[in-house]
Design a protein around this motif. Structure first.
Motif, PDB file in Angstrom:
ATOM      1  N   TYR A  14       0.602  -1.324   0.098  1.00  0.00           N
ATOM      2  CA  TYR A  14      -0.095  -0.104  -0.244  1.00  0.00           C
ATOM      3  C   TYR A  14       0.814   1.486  -0.021  1.00  0.00           C
ATOM      4  O   TYR A  14       1.426   1.649   1.426  1.00  0.00           O
ATOM      5  CB  TYR A  14      -0.740   0.163   1.234  1.00  0.00           C
ATOM      6  N   VAL A  19       3.875  -5.272   1.505  1.00  0.00           N
ATOM      7  CA  VAL A  19       3.496  -5.883   2.276  1.00  0.00           C
ATOM      8  C   VAL A  19       4.125  -7.758   2.013  1.00  0.00           C
ATOM      9  O   VAL A  19       4.075  -8.599   2.392  1.00  0.00           O
ATOM     10  CB  VAL A  19       2.166  -6.016   2.707  1.00  0.00           C
ATOM     11  N   ALA A  38      -0.580 -16.501   9.627  1.00  0.00           N
ATOM     12  CA  ALA A  38      -1.171 -15.224  11.108  1.00  0.00           C
ATOM     13  C   ALA A  38      -1.368 -14.703  10.134  1.00  0.00           C
ATOM     14  O   ALA A  38      -1.109 -13.675   9.600  1.00  0.00           O
ATOM     15  CB  ALA A  38       0.405 -14.379  12.223  1.00  0.00           C
ATOM     16  N   ASN A  39      -1.987 -13.692  11.472  1.00  0.00           N
ATOM     17  CA  ASN A  39      -2.435 -11.892  11.952  1.00  0.00           C
ATOM     18  C   ASN A  39      -1.803 -10.959  10.742  1.00  0.00           C
ATOM     19  O   ASN A  39      -0.806 -11.169  11.529  1.00  0.00           O
ATOM     20  CB  ASN A  39      -3.569 -11.193  13.052  1.00  0.00           C
ATOM     21  N   GLY A  40      -1.597 -10.414   9.625  1.00  0.00           N
ATOM     22  CA  GLY A  40      -1.455  -9.122   9.256  1.00  0.00           C
ATOM     23  C   GLY A  40      -0.312 -10.254   8.609  1.00  0.00           C
ATOM     24  O   GLY A  40       0.594  -8.685   7.713  1.00  0.00           O
ATOM     25  N   ALA A  41       0.150 -11.162   7.980  1.00  0.00           N
ATOM     26  CA  ALA A  41       0.901 -11.479   7.586  1.00  0.00           C
ATOM     27  C   ALA A  41       1.085 -11.620   5.987  1.00  0.00           C
ATOM     28  O   ALA A  41       2.270 -11.331   4.371  1.00  0.00           O
ATOM     29  CB  ALA A  41       0.976 -13.369   7.155  1.00  0.00           C
ATOM     30  N   GLY A  42      -0.710 -10.547   5.701  1.00  0.00           N
ATOM     31  CA  GLY A  42      -0.143 -10.721   3.729  1.00  0.00           C
ATOM     32  C   GLY A  42      -1.582 -11.156   2.805  1.00  0.00           C
ATOM     33  O   GLY A  42      -1.598 -11.084   1.473  1.00  0.00           O
ATOM     34  N   LYS A  43      -2.072 -11.826   3.716  1.00  0.00           N
ATOM     35  CA  LYS A  43      -2.942 -13.006   3.679  1.00  0.00           C
ATOM     36  C   LYS A  43      -3.824 -12.517   2.077  1.00  0.00           C
ATOM     37  O   LYS A  43      -4.147 -12.866   1.196  1.00  0.00           O
ATOM     38  CB  LYS A  43      -4.207 -14.133   3.690  1.00  0.00           C
ATOM     39  N   THR A  44      -5.043 -11.577   2.693  1.00  0.00           N
ATOM     40  CA  THR A  44      -5.978 -10.347   2.287  1.00  0.00           C
ATOM     41  C   THR A  44      -5.460  -9.357   1.494  1.00  0.00           C
ATOM     42  O   THR A  44      -5.942  -9.981   0.202  1.00  0.00           O
ATOM     43  CB  THR A  44      -6.193  -9.621   3.632  1.00  0.00           C
ATOM     44  N   THR A  45      -3.987  -9.370   1.541  1.00  0.00           N
ATOM     45  CA  THR A  45      -3.104  -7.830   0.229  1.00  0.00           C
ATOM     46  C   THR A  45      -3.473  -9.370  -0.593  1.00  0.00           C
ATOM     47  O   THR A  45      -2.715  -8.748  -2.124  1.00  0.00           O
ATOM     48  CB  THR A  45      -1.925  -7.906   1.010  1.00  0.00           C
ATOM     49  N   GLU A  86     -13.273 -10.927   2.706  1.00  0.00           N
ATOM     50  CA  GLU A  86     -13.988 -11.592   4.366  1.00  0.00           C
ATOM     51  C   GLU A  86     -14.977 -10.948   4.516  1.00  0.00           C
ATOM     52  O   GLU A  86     -15.285  -8.872   3.922  1.00  0.00           O
ATOM     53  CB  GLU A  86     -12.497 -10.380   4.922  1.00  0.00           C
ATOM     54  N   GLU A 163     -11.192 -15.974   4.156  1.00  0.00           N
ATOM     55  CA  GLU A 163     -11.517 -16.289   5.631  1.00  0.00           C
ATOM     56  C   GLU A 163     -13.385 -16.484   5.552  1.00  0.00           C
ATOM     57  O   GLU A 163     -14.333 -15.530   6.166  1.00  0.00           O
ATOM     58  CB  GLU A 163     -11.353 -15.118   5.890  1.00  0.00           C
ATOM     59  N   GLN A 196      -7.991 -18.707   8.432  1.00  0.00           N
ATOM     60  CA  GLN A 196      -6.812 -18.395   9.984  1.00  0.00           C
ATOM     61  C   GLN A 196      -6.887 -19.595  10.684  1.00  0.00           C
ATOM     62  O   GLN A 196      -6.397 -20.269  11.406  1.00  0.00           O
ATOM     63  CB  GLN A 196      -7.522 -18.265  10.789  1.00  0.00           C
TER      64      GLN A 196
HETATM   65  P1  ATP Z   1      -5.673 -10.404   8.851  1.00  0.00           P
HETATM   66  O1  ATP Z   1      -5.769 -12.222   8.533  1.00  0.00           O
HETATM   67  O2  ATP Z   1      -5.475  -9.930   9.616  1.00  0.00           O
HETATM   68  O3  ATP Z   1      -6.684 -10.182   7.659  1.00  0.00           O
HETATM   69  P2  ATP Z   1      -3.782 -10.981   6.703  1.00  0.00           P
HETATM   70  O4  ATP Z   1      -2.938 -12.207   6.059  1.00  0.00           O
HETATM   71  O5  ATP Z   1      -4.622 -11.314   5.846  1.00  0.00           O
HETATM   72  O6  ATP Z   1      -4.286 -10.831   7.657  1.00  0.00           O
HETATM   73  P3  ATP Z   1      -3.403  -8.308   5.392  1.00  0.00           P
HETATM   74  O7  ATP Z   1      -5.055  -7.985   5.473  1.00  0.00           O
HETATM   75  O8  ATP Z   1      -3.238  -8.384   4.502  1.00  0.00           O
HETATM   76  O9  ATP Z   1      -3.045  -8.987   6.216  1.00  0.00           O
HETATM   77  O10 ATP Z   1      -2.371  -7.221   6.206  1.00  0.00           O
HETATM   78  C1  ATP Z   1      -1.254  -6.828   5.998  1.00  0.00           C
HETATM   79  C2  ATP Z   1      -0.477  -6.196   6.534  1.00  0.00           C
HETATM   80  O11 ATP Z   1      -0.860  -5.203   5.170  1.00  0.00           O
HETATM   81  C3  ATP Z   1      -0.916  -5.518   7.987  1.00  0.00           C
HETATM   82  O12 ATP Z   1       0.797  -4.618   8.039  1.00  0.00           O
HETATM   83  C4  ATP Z   1      -1.680  -4.610   7.198  1.00  0.00           C
HETATM   84  O13 ATP Z   1      -1.213  -3.726   8.716  1.00  0.00           O
HETATM   85  C5  ATP Z   1      -0.779  -3.966   5.833  1.00  0.00           C
HETATM   86  N1  ATP Z   1      -2.367  -3.357   5.333  1.00  0.00           N
HETATM   87  C6  ATP Z   1      -3.255  -3.999   5.529  1.00  0.00           C
HETATM   88  N2  ATP Z   1      -4.217  -3.274   4.618  1.00  0.00           N
HETATM   89  C7  ATP Z   1      -3.645  -1.361   4.049  1.00  0.00           C
HETATM   90  C8  ATP Z   1      -3.825  -0.422   4.176  1.00  0.00           C
HETATM   91  N3  ATP Z   1      -4.944  -0.447   3.304  1.00  0.00           N
HETATM   92  N4  ATP Z   1      -3.100   0.550   4.075  1.00  0.00           N
HETATM   93  C9  ATP Z   1      -1.753   0.135   4.446  1.00  0.00           C
HETATM   94  N5  ATP Z   1      -1.037  -1.083   4.880  1.00  0.00           N
HETATM   95  C10 ATP Z   1      -2.514  -1.904   5.326  1.00  0.00           C
END
Ligand code: ATP
Length: 238
Positions: A14, A19, A38-45, A86, A163, A196
């Protein structure tokens, strides 16, 4: 046959925040790939990048033989990529039937859109029973079925599912995932599943990829990830 999706050295984020770094993975046609971490690993990204919402800064995304990096979201939908984010995005004021029809609105082949709708009702029976109920009358499980069903009405070849277990009882999640797995077997649908809930995901996945702080830490057949205690402890924490 070549994999339906091949991701090579994908880097994205972003703005200045990186990420994902050098993520590579591939998904065979008709298979389920679980993306864990884990949370924040970048899966949604990762899912947002594959569906065209985020532009990668480096790397390649090859879908069905074509490089689709930088292709717009709506074009990717037409090419066969469906994304169920999600939180689901059911329109609370519309009925189940209307929500499902939204998934096929853009399709020119009306007869096939209608056939796809009938198939969704066959696959997710609770939806058929609640055809005329509006979104906010549905249970969490029914809403999740509706989101997945709406994506399937577009007849995607690749379903990106974020998710699906969120807020659902394990039994309901298991039911939805089992139905999807069945769909993959019978129609060749390919699924990239972010979860998760590692056990649920691995129960239907063919292969698993573990993301850790934006990088691929592990990639292995689901059966190995499920059965190998050392691997599970090291990468999945249970
Ligand atoms: P979760 O299970 O919590 O959704 P995740 O593995 O899907 O976790 P992401 O949502 O892809 O992780 O987030 C990965 C990183 O990107 C995190 O550090 C998050 O803070 C950051 N992030 C997510 N969305 C944004 C955004 N719109 N702008 C800046 N950083 C972001």
């Amino acid at each position: 046959m070549a994999p339906l999706l091949e991701v090579e050295n994908l880097t994205c984020g972003y703005g200045p925040v990186e990420v994902l770094r050098n993520v590579s993975l591939s998904v065979e046609r008709g298979s389920v790939l679980a993306v864990l971490g884990a949370n924040g690993a970048g899966k949604t990204t990762l899912l947002r990048t594959l569906s065209g919402l985020i532009r990668p800064t480096a790397g390649r995304i090859v879908f069905d033989g074509a490089d689709v990096r930088g292709v717009a979201v709506e074009k990717l939908v037409r090419r066969g990529i469906a994304h169920v984010p999600e939180g689901r995005g059911v329109v609370a004021e519309l009925t189940v039937d209307e929500n499902l029809r939204l998934g096929g609105l853009w399709r020119r082949d009306r007869a096939d859109a209608q056939a796809a709708l009938a198939e969704v009702y066959e696959l997710f029976e609770p939806l058929a029973r609640r055809r005329r109920s509006v979104g906010h009358q549905l249970s969490g499980g029914e809403r999740q079925m509706l989101s997945v069903g709406r994506a399937l009405v577009a007849r995607p070849s690749l379903l990106l599912l974020d998710e699906p277990s969120l807020g659902l009882a394990p039994r309901v999640t298991a039911q939805i995932l089992a139905l999807l797995a069945q769909r993959c077997e019978s129609t060749g649908l390919t699924v990239l599943l972010v979860e998760q809930n590692v056990r649920s995901a691995l129960s239907i996945a063919d292969h698993g990829v573990v993301l850790s702080v934006g990088e691929v830490a592990m990639s292995a057949p689901a059966a190995r990830l499920k059965d190998d205690d050392d691997l599970r402890h090291a990468y999945l924490g249970f």
